[in-house]
Design a protein around this motif. Sequence first.
Motif, PDB file in Angstrom:
ATOM      1  N   ASP A 341       4.782 -51.321-150.965  1.00 24.86           N
ATOM      2  CA  ASP A 341       5.194 -50.334-149.963  1.00 24.86           C
ATOM      3  C   ASP A 341       4.103 -50.157-148.907  1.00 24.86           C
ATOM      4  O   ASP A 341       4.375 -50.053-147.711  1.00 24.86           O
ATOM      5  N   GLU A 342       2.864 -50.109-149.374  1.00 24.06           N
ATOM      6  CA  GLU A 342       1.745 -49.947-148.451  1.00 24.06           C
ATOM      7  C   GLU A 342       1.651 -51.130-147.489  1.00 24.06           C
ATOM      8  O   GLU A 342       1.383 -50.958-146.288  1.00 24.06           O
ATOM      9  N   GLU A 343       1.876 -52.335-148.011  1.00 24.82           N
ATOM     10  CA  GLU A 343       1.835 -53.537-147.160  1.00 24.82           C
ATOM     11  C   GLU A 343       2.994 -53.522-146.164  1.00 24.82           C
ATOM     12  O   GLU A 343       2.830 -53.885-144.992  1.00 24.82           O
ATOM     13  N   LEU A 344       4.162 -53.104-146.593  1.00 29.65           N
ATOM     14  CA  LEU A 344       5.307 -53.047-145.683  1.00 29.65           C
ATOM     15  C   LEU A 344       5.096 -51.996-144.593  1.00 29.65           C
ATOM     16  O   LEU A 344       5.507 -52.176-143.434  1.00 29.65           O
ATOM     17  N   GLN A 345       4.484 -50.888-144.956  1.00 28.27           N
ATOM     18  CA  GLN A 345       4.207 -49.860-143.958  1.00 28.27           C
ATOM     19  C   GLN A 345       3.241 -50.373-142.888  1.00 28.27           C
ATOM     20  O   GLN A 345       3.243 -49.882-141.753  1.00 28.27           O
ATOM     21  N   ALA A 346       2.438 -51.363-143.269  1.00 29.31           N
ATOM     22  CA  ALA A 346       1.518 -51.966-142.300  1.00 29.31           C
ATOM     23  C   ALA A 346       2.210 -52.985-141.414  1.00 29.31           C
ATOM     24  O   ALA A 346       1.560 -53.626-140.574  1.00 29.31           O
ATOM     25  N   SER A 429       3.283 -46.667-139.079  1.00 34.53           N
ATOM     26  CA  SER A 429       2.745 -45.722-138.096  1.00 34.53           C
ATOM     27  C   SER A 429       1.233 -45.777-138.149  1.00 34.53           C
ATOM     28  O   SER A 429       0.637 -46.369-139.043  1.00 34.53           O
ATOM     29  N   ASP A 430       0.620 -45.140-137.214  1.00 35.27           N
ATOM     30  CA  ASP A 430      -0.843 -45.108-137.200  1.00 35.27           C
ATOM     31  C   ASP A 430      -1.391 -44.360-138.413  1.00 35.27           C
ATOM     32  O   ASP A 430      -2.461 -44.677-138.923  1.00 35.27           O
ATOM     33  N   ASP A 431      -0.615 -43.372-138.892  1.00 35.23           N
ATOM     34  CA  ASP A 431      -1.064 -42.604-140.057  1.00 35.23           C
ATOM     35  C   ASP A 431      -1.111 -43.452-141.315  1.00 35.23           C
ATOM     36  O   ASP A 431      -1.879 -43.192-142.226  1.00 35.23           O
ATOM     37  N   ALA A 432      -0.218 -44.481-141.354  1.00 28.34           N
ATOM     38  CA  ALA A 432      -0.175 -45.320-142.539  1.00 28.34           C
ATOM     39  C   ALA A 432      -1.286 -46.334-142.554  1.00 28.34           C
ATOM     40  O   ALA A 432      -1.558 -46.937-143.577  1.00 28.34           O
ATOM     41  N   THR A 433      -1.922 -46.554-141.452  1.00 22.45           N
ATOM     42  CA  THR A 433      -2.980 -47.556-141.378  1.00 22.45           C
ATOM     43  C   THR A 433      -4.287 -46.925-141.845  1.00 22.45           C
ATOM     44  O   THR A 433      -4.707 -45.899-141.311  1.00 22.45           O
ATOM     45  N   HIS A 749      -7.694 -41.419-149.087  1.00 22.97           N
ATOM     46  CA  HIS A 749      -6.640 -42.428-149.024  1.00 22.97           C
ATOM     47  C   HIS A 749      -6.531 -43.188-150.358  1.00 22.97           C
ATOM     48  O   HIS A 749      -5.425 -43.501-150.817  1.00 22.97           O
ATOM     49  N   VAL A 750      -7.677 -43.469-150.978  1.00 18.79           N
ATOM     50  CA  VAL A 750      -7.654 -44.167-152.274  1.00 18.79           C
ATOM     51  C   VAL A 750      -6.971 -43.314-153.334  1.00 18.79           C
ATOM     52  O   VAL A 750      -6.185 -43.809-154.156  1.00 18.79           O
ATOM     53  N   LEU A 751      -7.264 -42.022-153.331  1.00 15.33           N
ATOM     54  CA  LEU A 751      -6.605 -41.150-154.300  1.00 15.33           C
ATOM     55  C   LEU A 751      -5.096 -41.139-154.088  1.00 15.33           C
ATOM     56  O   LEU A 751      -4.317 -41.126-155.053  1.00 15.33           O
ATOM     57  N   ARG A 752      -4.668 -41.145-152.813  1.00 14.55           N
ATOM     58  CA  ARG A 752      -3.238 -41.130-152.537  1.00 14.55           C
ATOM     59  C   ARG A 752      -2.584 -42.465-152.880  1.00 14.55           C
ATOM     60  O   ARG A 752      -1.489 -42.506-153.442  1.00 14.55           O
ATOM     61  N   SER A 753      -3.235 -43.588-152.548  1.00  8.06           N
ATOM     62  CA  SER A 753      -2.605 -44.898-152.708  1.00  8.06           C
ATOM     63  C   SER A 753      -2.845 -45.520-154.079  1.00  8.06           C
ATOM     64  O   SER A 753      -2.101 -46.415-154.483  1.00  8.06           O
ATOM     65  N   THR A 754      -3.889 -45.088-154.793  1.00  5.24           N
ATOM     66  CA  THR A 754      -4.212 -45.699-156.092  1.00  5.24           C
ATOM     67  C   THR A 754      -4.109 -44.694-157.237  1.00  5.24           C
ATOM     68  O   THR A 754      -3.515 -44.986-158.280  1.00  5.24           O
TER      69      THR A 754
END
Length: 828
Positions: A341-346, A429-433, A749-754
């Motif tokens: 999902d993170e890669e697709l958001q990018a 979006s820029d927020d996802a980067t 960001h790491v806490l949110r994504s990992t």
Amino acid sequence: MTPGDLVRRVVARLIARPFVSLAVIVAATVAAGWWGMGIPIRTDMEDLFPESTPSVARAREARDRVGSRAELQILVGSPDRDLNRQVAHALGDALAAHDQLVSRVEVHRDISFFRQNALLYLSMDDLADLEARVDAVIQRAVADDFALDGFDDDEDDDAPDEPPATATVDEPVSALPDEDELKRRFGLQAFSEYDESPDGQVIALRVYPTFKPADTERTAELTALVEDEFHRHRARHPTAGLTFATEGDYAQVTAAVDQLGSDLQLATSLALLSLSTIIFLHYRRVRALLLIVLPLAIGLAWTFFFARAAIGYLNLITSFIFAIVTGLGEDYSVHVLSRCDEELQAGKSIDQAILGSLGSLGPAMTTAGLATMASFFCLVFFDFRGFSQFGLIAGVGVLLCIATTFLVLPVFIAAFHRIRPHVPLHAPSDDATPPARPPQRTRSTRRVGAVVLATVGVLLAGAALALPRLEFEADMRKMRAQNTHATSELKKKYHAEADTRAASPALIVTDGLADTQALHRRLAELQPTLPALQDFVSIFTFVPDEQPTKLARVAEVKRKLDMKYALLEGRAKQDADRLRELLTPAGFGVTDLPAWVRDQFTDTRGQLGSFVMLYVKGVKSDAREVLRIADQVGAIEAGGKVHHATAAWFILGDAYTTVREEGPQAVALAAACMLLILVVALRRWSDVALAFGAMAAGFTLFLGLLAAFGLPLNLFNIVVLPTVFGMGLQTAIHLVLRLRAPDHPGLRHVLRSTAVPAGVTALTTGFGFGALIVAHVEGLRSIGWVAFIGIMTCYLATTAIIAGASALGWGRASRPDTTDLGPTRAAA
């Protein structure tokens, strides 16, 4: 070519033609799963130990020689003695007709032989007492006769006639014992025709099956047969108040299996519901749920296949293993989906997202998987099969689930995308980067980190103080189903009034009649000094000692009674008539006993009297009680030989001792293996210390909470400890590898994504086990509580420690590397 490059090439080819790949994978999995699901489950404690274990070897030798001496007692109760006997006979006849299940049924005993020789079973002191009582009755009769003869002439002829002695309402009770008194006073109840209470309101029939109690399928079949037959008779007498109960190892196995089966079905349904709910709430789409469940199902199918191919059966411990593999297996898919999902958001394509996710997560998943597998595989080296077989199946199961994450999950993602394009949760979006540089650590950030670590430190100190109170549960009664009130009352009455002996005796196998006789006499000497020995029975229980002397004494009693018999009147004469029937015994040996007695003591080789049965006091489902019993009667010296007792429940004591000794060793070895893998994978000592220290701290907190809440470890819930290890270590590895990268996107960001995906996996695994909390059996509830507390504690502690350390400065990148690393250099 590196292993990572090889995996990427294979995955690229698989996702290029996803439907063809899925067809092959599903076809092979269905075949493997169909065969693997047929794996049998053995609930016998013997299967937890090698055949060379002394208690196991003796138990099997005794069973081969003697057969199973365990019995199924069926208690029938109602106010009508005759009806109880009628129903007992009918049940016995019906069960005896099923010779594939029942070898022998005992309802009624022909006791004429023992009635004729009853006085030979009395001791010499008892016979002396009997002779003294006969002498007293004779002397009284002689005195009365002498008084009548000496004074009749002096009596007043006009005096009215006295009523005869037999008509006197105040006539003294005769001193002669009747048959009921002999049974009651001298312990001859064993020679009764029926096993029943004195009022006849409870009667027992004894069923001797052809199989061990651990054969759950045949035990269930026999129990169902008993229930059907009894309900048929109760329907014929609806107002008679008929009740029944079963007792013994066979009844306990059936109740436990039934309760466990219903509890596991309920828990499985709740676990699937909770897992599905958590995943759906996190991803908010059904597709994510399917993408996690389908690869997991494939991994489980291949785990079943491996277990049956490698071992052939599941034992009492490994029967729970698939819940553990399920809890660990879905973790990897959750991380991959979140990263995808993170890669697709990018803004990447689906193929790039798949390959990028696997590439970035490869080091973390490989390290976490190897550490978890090592914690399981190290158990293979222990003799206790509860550990070794569990470790082998769990380790391979985790490996297969990782393999399906790398090879099967991408195919499902690609196939679903062909059907309907995959859309990330949020548009790019820029927020996802992620930020180009991690934000600077402020004073407030460091303060928060210090508070977090200090709080964990205080909790660790409290856990250390509570640890000495952590116990290992020895009582296995908590795995049994509870009896109903009516059933308990029936058993209580029977054991209080009819038979206080247990239904599953221990056995001592001898080399023949001479050894049995010597052992029997030795046990008679030792019994007053052995509190655990309630009773013992051999063929010589039915052959009294000192027969010539006793025969002479009985003959003298008969001579005296015959000489003065004519003088006896009233009650004395009636008692004398009953006693004279017992005064003509004949000497006998073991071969003269009735056939129903000889059959009980004939072994599988046709040898008579080659064993002794020991009936012991104590709770045989409590391992500490079993060890106490074994210490007293486990080895008896007689006739220059040491005779060893054996019973199926003896092995519970071995299991308790072995797990207490090997359990800490297994934990220490697993920790050492995980530490070694962390050293090889992370290399940097600060990373190794943080990851391992965070996991160890979480595990310590977990044990401290168990001690504080009074939740003991036991033979079943101890197998979740590697799961707790694995969850804590996986979280630590993912966070450490992500945070130590020079280009990591920052702690928040790491806490949110990992950390959030790791929390999802902890919740799904924790709730998967936690569903067992609703079980009615406390043993299953303990598995649910221990697993849930351990998984969540280790996740929270590990995340807090690593986040706090990062906030204080650990993992600060020395210098950003602007080289294009591709997915293989990104940390996860």
